[in-house]
Design a protein around this motif. Sequence first.
Motif, short mmCIF file in Angstrom:
data_model
loop_
_atom_site.label_atom_id
_atom_site.label_comp_id
_atom_site.label_asym_id
_atom_site.label_seq_id
_atom_site.Cartn_x
_atom_site.Cartn_y
_atom_site.Cartn_z
N ARG A 35 -41.59 53.83 15.78
CA ARG A 35 -41.51 54.13 14.55
C ARG A 35 -40.16 53.27 13.68
O ARG A 35 -40.37 53.04 12.59
N ALA A 36 -38.88 53.53 14.38
CA ALA A 36 -38.01 52.88 13.54
C ALA A 36 -38.12 51.20 13.34
O ALA A 36 -37.90 50.76 12.27
N LEU A 37 -38.61 50.76 14.42
CA LEU A 37 -38.78 49.34 14.61
C LEU A 37 -39.92 48.92 13.38
O LEU A 37 -40.10 48.04 12.75
N ALA A 38 -41.01 49.71 13.49
CA ALA A 38 -42.13 49.50 12.43
C ALA A 38 -41.67 49.82 11.05
O ALA A 38 -41.98 49.06 10.30
N SER A 39 -40.51 50.62 10.67
CA SER A 39 -40.01 50.79 9.45
C SER A 39 -39.26 49.76 9.12
O SER A 39 -39.35 49.22 7.84
N LEU A 41 -39.67 46.80 9.92
CA LEU A 41 -40.78 45.58 9.73
C LEU A 41 -41.15 45.69 8.25
O LEU A 41 -41.12 44.57 7.53
N LEU A 42 -41.41 46.97 7.90
CA LEU A 42 -41.96 47.20 6.58
C LEU A 42 -40.83 46.75 5.43
O LEU A 42 -41.01 46.03 4.47
N SER A 43 -39.59 47.08 5.95
CA SER A 43 -38.45 46.86 5.02
C SER A 43 -38.33 45.24 4.88
O SER A 43 -37.52 44.87 3.94
N ARG A 44 -38.62 44.41 5.86
CA ARG A 44 -38.64 43.06 5.91
C ARG A 44 -39.74 42.35 5.35
O ARG A 44 -39.91 41.41 5.61
N GLY A 45 -40.70 43.17 4.84
CA GLY A 45 -41.99 42.53 3.98
C GLY A 45 -43.18 41.95 5.19
O GLY A 45 -43.94 41.18 4.42
N VAL A 46 -42.99 42.79 6.18
CA VAL A 46 -44.21 42.52 7.20
C VAL A 46 -45.45 43.18 6.54
O VAL A 46 -45.47 44.56 6.69
N VAL A 69 -45.26 46.01 15.65
CA VAL A 69 -46.11 45.25 15.00
C VAL A 69 -47.62 45.66 14.95
O VAL A 69 -48.25 45.66 13.69
N LEU A 70 -48.15 46.32 16.19
CA LEU A 70 -49.53 46.73 15.93
C LEU A 70 -49.57 47.95 15.00
O LEU A 70 -50.61 48.01 14.47
N ALA A 71 -48.16 48.76 15.01
CA ALA A 71 -48.40 50.07 14.37
C ALA A 71 -48.68 49.88 12.76
O ALA A 71 -49.39 50.54 12.39
N VAL A 72 -48.22 48.65 12.52
CA VAL A 72 -48.13 48.44 10.92
C VAL A 72 -49.28 47.66 10.33
O VAL A 72 -49.49 47.24 9.18
N GLY A 73 -50.08 47.43 11.35
CA GLY A 73 -51.52 46.83 10.99
C GLY A 73 -51.10 45.02 10.87
O GLY A 73 -51.99 44.26 10.72
N ALA A 74 -49.92 44.49 11.45
CA ALA A 74 -49.67 43.36 11.49
C ALA A 74 -50.42 42.76 12.81
O ALA A 74 -50.81 43.35 13.78
N VAL A 75 -50.27 41.49 13.15
CA VAL A 75 -50.90 40.70 14.43
C VAL A 75 -49.98 40.08 15.12
O VAL A 75 -49.18 39.28 14.63
N THR A 131 -33.15 52.59 12.41
CA THR A 131 -33.75 52.55 10.92
C THR A 131 -34.49 53.90 10.56
O THR A 131 -35.38 54.53 11.44
N PRO A 132 -34.00 54.37 9.52
CA PRO A 132 -34.71 55.44 9.01
C PRO A 132 -36.25 55.26 8.76
O PRO A 132 -36.67 54.27 8.44
N GLU A 133 -36.95 56.32 8.84
CA GLU A 133 -38.58 56.07 8.80
C GLU A 133 -38.81 55.84 7.53
O GLU A 133 -38.51 56.62 6.31
N ALA A 134 -39.59 54.64 7.21
CA ALA A 134 -40.17 54.46 5.91
C ALA A 134 -40.77 55.54 5.28
O ALA A 134 -41.69 56.27 6.07
N ALA A 135 -41.09 55.85 4.07
CA ALA A 135 -41.91 56.73 3.18
C ALA A 135 -43.29 56.39 3.59
O ALA A 135 -44.00 57.37 3.72
N ASP A 136 -43.74 55.24 3.63
CA ASP A 136 -45.03 54.78 3.71
C ASP A 136 -45.59 54.47 5.01
O ASP A 136 -46.73 53.89 5.33
N LEU A 137 -44.67 54.76 6.03
CA LEU A 137 -45.17 54.48 7.44
C LEU A 137 -46.51 55.10 7.85
O LEU A 137 -47.05 54.41 8.48
#
Length: 535
Positions: A35-39, A41-46, A69-75, A131-137
């Motif tokens: 979850r932290a890594l996914a957040s 990734l979101l903050s880095r524009g993935v 990567v898979l958690a946020v729907g990236a490939v 990394t704190p969990e992103a609000a939209d994660l």
Amino acid sequence: MISEAAARHPERNSLCAAGNEVSPLTCAEVDASVRALASALLSRGVAAGDRVAVLGRTTLEWALLDCAVLAVGAVLVPIYPTSSAVQIKHILTDSGSAHFAAELADDVERLEAAGATGVWTFGEIATWTGTPEAADLADRIDAVRADDLAMIVYTSGTTGVAKGCMITHRNMYVSSANTVRQTGDTFDGTTVLALPLAHVFGQTILFACLAGGARTHLLPGIPDLVPALPRLRPTFLAMIPYGLEKIRKFCRTVIDESAEREAVARGLDLLGARVAPQLTDNPVAAALGGRLAHVICGGASLDDSTAGFYAGFGVAILNCYGLTEAATAVTVNAPATNRLATTGRPIPGTSVAIAEDGEVLVGGPHVSPGYWGAAADQKVVDDEGWLHTGDLGEIDEDGYLIITGRKKEILVTSGGKNVAPTPLEDRIRLHPLVSNCIVIGDARPFVTALVTLDPPQVRRWRESNPDGDLAAALQPAVDEANSLVSRAESIRAFRIVDGDFTVDNGLVTGSRKLRRAAIAGAYSEDIDQLYVARE
């Protein structure tokens, strides 16, 4: 899958970094890290659908990034660390990757040379776990659907440019979860994952381990595995034949030749009688950690004598079969119904059939929806929904699949004799002095072979045989291989050649498959000499 495991048994040990087995991540900690890594990734524009190329060996950082990567729907676009500059360039260009990660500084440079920018290192990624969990994660995770693209895995490319095979979330889940179901409680144990995560087999086993609750030690590669086994004490492994052969050769340092022969005979008797091997106190079992009971083996054919060797020391080899286009899992032997010389029965939900020409056909929810990029116009399945594997096989009366060869690798001599080279190559490669072997014979009057040597083994052999004839030392291995086939299929001559067939020189793929055309070109003079000498 990861969140479910964290909810069911949060304190259970899950993933362990190489060299840090005393501090494994629990299921809850894996979930939090992802979850932290996914957040991050979101903050880095993935964005959803963005391709993320990853180059490196198997590590904890890659496994966690993989899941994020898979958690946020990236490939995910995995790349072998042994890939050439041309191959890396092709993968980055064909996939249209927008984000990049690499294990080492040298890997960063190789990605940048192929056009990558802003490459993250595994060391940098390791710092993202705070990394704190992103609000939209949660919304991003909830938006991912089963048929969304999860990975683009580039095939080995034994005969040409690698194709990007699309793997969906459904494909991967069906393949990994049903492998766990098929193998009983095998994944409820401890394992060491040294398979490359650049290969779909490694990916499927990673997710099977997460689904099955295994304590999973991550090691960079198979060479790191042998010395680690006594310390990590796995109860099961997932391997390719190359790895099992390497371990078998290592075990010859703790047993003598007669003990090996006795173990092979004992093991083949057990397997032939369909009696499960039992763990015992012996030097080989100790070298394997003392608890190893099962090895899921796929990726290529395995010589029966190697299966017998392990069974003779209490380890059951569960042969399986699959390919990238089916997220690697099609059939697998189960511990309770393991059958020698087969690759097991289809995993749940999978259909397997044999075409009129003997080709293995596969259908099921784990079959890829197609190829990406330059290969997008090539169909994965035919009009009836069957995946044509290119492998030849049979299904016995109990539903077990037996692979008999590969359509494109069947050699046809000038006399019209069909020859399957793999069993011959597998048997010769078991000789202590041999590193690799390729059988030649297509459009030739008879069958021959090229053999490469293992330099450390040759040096040791020379100490005891300073004037020995290497060809004569290898002849028994060729004779033993010939005992498997008819006279017309047997090797009439062989030649020891300089160098080796490696990934680095482009003569084998990252998954250890021989690039036959490339080898034939590189050693054309040696091959010609084999036939000049005999014609």
